[in-house]
Design a protein around this motif. Sequence first.
Motif, PDB file in Angstrom:
ATOM      1  N   VAL A 193      35.494  46.139  10.166  1.00 19.04           N
ATOM      2  CA  VAL A 193      35.814  46.067   8.738  1.00 19.04           C
ATOM      3  C   VAL A 193      36.814  47.145   8.308  1.00 19.04           C
ATOM      4  O   VAL A 193      37.329  47.127   7.196  1.00 19.04           O
ATOM      5  N   HIS A 194      37.115  48.078   9.192  1.00 20.73           N
ATOM      6  CA  HIS A 194      38.108  49.106   8.843  1.00 20.73           C
ATOM      7  C   HIS A 194      38.939  49.434  10.083  1.00 20.73           C
ATOM      8  O   HIS A 194      38.501  50.174  10.959  1.00 20.73           O
ATOM      9  N   GLY A 195      40.133  48.848  10.156  1.00 21.70           N
ATOM     10  CA  GLY A 195      41.008  49.122  11.294  1.00 21.70           C
ATOM     11  C   GLY A 195      42.420  49.452  10.838  1.00 21.70           C
ATOM     12  O   GLY A 195      42.754  49.342   9.656  1.00 21.70           O
ATOM     13  N   HIS A 196      43.231  49.894  11.786  1.00 20.87           N
ATOM     14  CA  HIS A 196      44.654  50.186  11.525  1.00 20.87           C
ATOM     15  C   HIS A 196      45.470  49.767  12.734  1.00 20.87           C
ATOM     16  O   HIS A 196      44.989  49.834  13.861  1.00 20.87           O
ATOM     17  N   LEU A 197      46.725  49.385  12.496  1.00 24.33           N
ATOM     18  CA  LEU A 197      47.626  49.063  13.607  1.00 24.33           C
ATOM     19  C   LEU A 197      48.569  50.215  13.929  1.00 24.33           C
ATOM     20  O   LEU A 197      49.119  50.289  15.025  1.00 24.33           O
ATOM     21  N   ILE A 247      43.428  45.269  -1.167  1.00 30.15           N
ATOM     22  CA  ILE A 247      44.190  46.456  -1.538  1.00 30.15           C
ATOM     23  C   ILE A 247      43.449  47.691  -1.048  1.00 30.15           C
ATOM     24  O   ILE A 247      42.235  47.797  -1.196  1.00 30.15           O
ATOM     25  N   LYS A 248      44.200  48.610  -0.434  1.00 36.46           N
ATOM     26  CA  LYS A 248      43.606  49.868   0.039  1.00 36.46           C
ATOM     27  C   LYS A 248      44.193  51.015  -0.764  1.00 36.46           C
ATOM     28  O   LYS A 248      45.415  51.153  -0.862  1.00 36.46           O
ATOM     29  N   ILE A 249      43.321  51.825  -1.323  1.00 35.43           N
ATOM     30  CA  ILE A 249      43.780  52.971  -2.109  1.00 35.43           C
ATOM     31  C   ILE A 249      43.131  54.244  -1.562  1.00 35.43           C
ATOM     32  O   ILE A 249      41.939  54.255  -1.242  1.00 35.43           O
ATOM     33  N   GLU A 253      35.231  53.286   1.688  1.00 35.46           N
ATOM     34  CA  GLU A 253      35.519  53.502   3.108  1.00 35.46           C
ATOM     35  C   GLU A 253      35.116  54.928   3.486  1.00 35.46           C
ATOM     36  O   GLU A 253      35.475  55.878   2.799  1.00 35.46           O
ATOM     37  N   HIS A 254      34.368  55.058   4.541  1.00 36.73           N
ATOM     38  CA  HIS A 254      33.863  56.330   5.093  1.00 36.73           C
ATOM     39  C   HIS A 254      32.593  56.777   4.359  1.00 36.73           C
ATOM     40  O   HIS A 254      31.516  56.725   4.920  1.00 36.73           O
ATOM     41  N   GLY A 255      32.709  57.237   3.109  1.00 30.48           N
ATOM     42  CA  GLY A 255      31.522  57.604   2.325  1.00 30.48           C
ATOM     43  C   GLY A 255      30.616  58.598   3.025  1.00 30.48           C
ATOM     44  O   GLY A 255      29.394  58.498   2.957  1.00 30.48           O
ATOM     45  N   SER A 272      35.942  50.754  13.027  1.00 39.82           N
ATOM     46  CA  SER A 272      36.282  51.717  14.081  1.00 39.82           C
ATOM     47  C   SER A 272      37.398  52.647  13.633  1.00 39.82           C
ATOM     48  O   SER A 272      37.737  53.594  14.330  1.00 39.82           O
ATOM     49  N   ASP A 273      37.998  52.355  12.470  1.00 35.32           N
ATOM     50  CA  ASP A 273      39.118  53.144  11.959  1.00 35.32           C
ATOM     51  C   ASP A 273      40.211  53.176  13.027  1.00 35.32           C
ATOM     52  O   ASP A 273      40.650  52.127  13.459  1.00 35.32           O
ATOM     53  N   SER A 274      40.602  54.327  13.501  1.00 34.12           N
ATOM     54  CA  SER A 274      41.686  54.381  14.481  1.00 34.12           C
ATOM     55  C   SER A 274      41.174  54.583  15.906  1.00 34.12           C
ATOM     56  O   SER A 274      41.947  54.922  16.794  1.00 34.12           O
TER      57      SER A 274
HETATM   58 ZN   LIG Z   1      41.246  54.427   8.023  1.00 38.04          ZN
END
Ligand SMILES: [Zn+2]
Length: 392
Positions: free
Chosen positions: A62-66, A173-175, A234-236, A306-308
Amino acid sequence: MKLLKARWLIDSIGRAPIDDGRVLIVDGRIAAVGRADTVSASPGAEVIDLGEATLLPGLIDVHGHLSLDMSRGDVEAQLQEPTPERLIRGVQILRRNLKAGITTMRLCGESRNFIDIACKRAVTNGRLPGPRLLASGNAITSSHGHGLGPAADGVDEVRNAVRRNIQAGADLIKIMVTGGLSGKHESPFSYSYSFEEIAAAVEEAHRAGKRVAAHAHGGTGLRYCLEAGVDTIEHGAYMSEDDIALALEKKAWVVGTFGVVFHPDGLERAFAHVPSIVEKVRQARSEIGHNFKKVVDAGVRYTLGSDSMQGHLAFELECLVTFGVSPFEAIIAATKRAAEACGLEAHIGTLEPGKWADIIGVPGNPLDDITALRRVNLVIKAGTRYDQMSFP
Ligand SMILES: [Zn+2]
């Protein structure tokens, strides 16, 4: 037509695992699922028998980056790499995640030029192997905020940034609201957007039917996010009792991302040369497990990303188990709950007739040993098998 067989099956609906499980796939969808005596296929079906293994829904990150691979280190340099380089790395990252059993990824912000939206279109059209993608375009951050991206300062620029992302094809949207662990001059409690700016982003996004994900660890900034109606925190990492109560009231999601903090290839190694960041990571390690268990126990809707930490979603589940959550609930978090957080629960997240055939297999039983999820040996997305593909 494919018939999958395994000793165990977890459908993620919430009921007990099924012994001697079968899944029948027809035209990319699940046609039948259940015990061996209740599911049969016509003679021409391709049979895949995993033996002493478990079938379960494809994992959803649910939380990834390229644009970011923490295990490479040099985080700031990566974010500033030219777009073609980031795009090629992104393609490799998608393959790695798919092989790791991640059949859907919600991308939570890139630095510029919408590489996530380009990749999403290519995956959707079948031109690129990868998890099904949800993209958020450029992360929206202030001039002095977390992460890299074209800065948006003030209510009007924030509104413009939301609209540009939606125009480009963003699904959400990500802020960036609070500071993070990886910034030298920020803390998880510092925050760089006013309530009015956050509320403007939420209003713009919701009017277009898009959800808002906010980078927020704790303190006033996280509080503002909840009050403004952000959909996913996200994270929290540092939510207070009051924050937890408000998250419950607002039905907000919390997306835990533990690997960057706990994995040996995470922030600690990437920033080994920056004592202030190493100190923040050690501090976080001593508190996150306890804090997140309170979020879970309170009944707040939660899931994982997994984030990055590319290809390491399984590690997120392992962390959750270490915090005291059962392996069964950890799997539900990364499948059924994850689909709900993405708004895709009608199509994915559980093994039920009619849903898209996103199915993985792991050796043994992950309820006995959650690390089985590191050893994914079958990956099927929308009925197509991917685990046998080999690529760099
Ligand atoms: Zn992230």
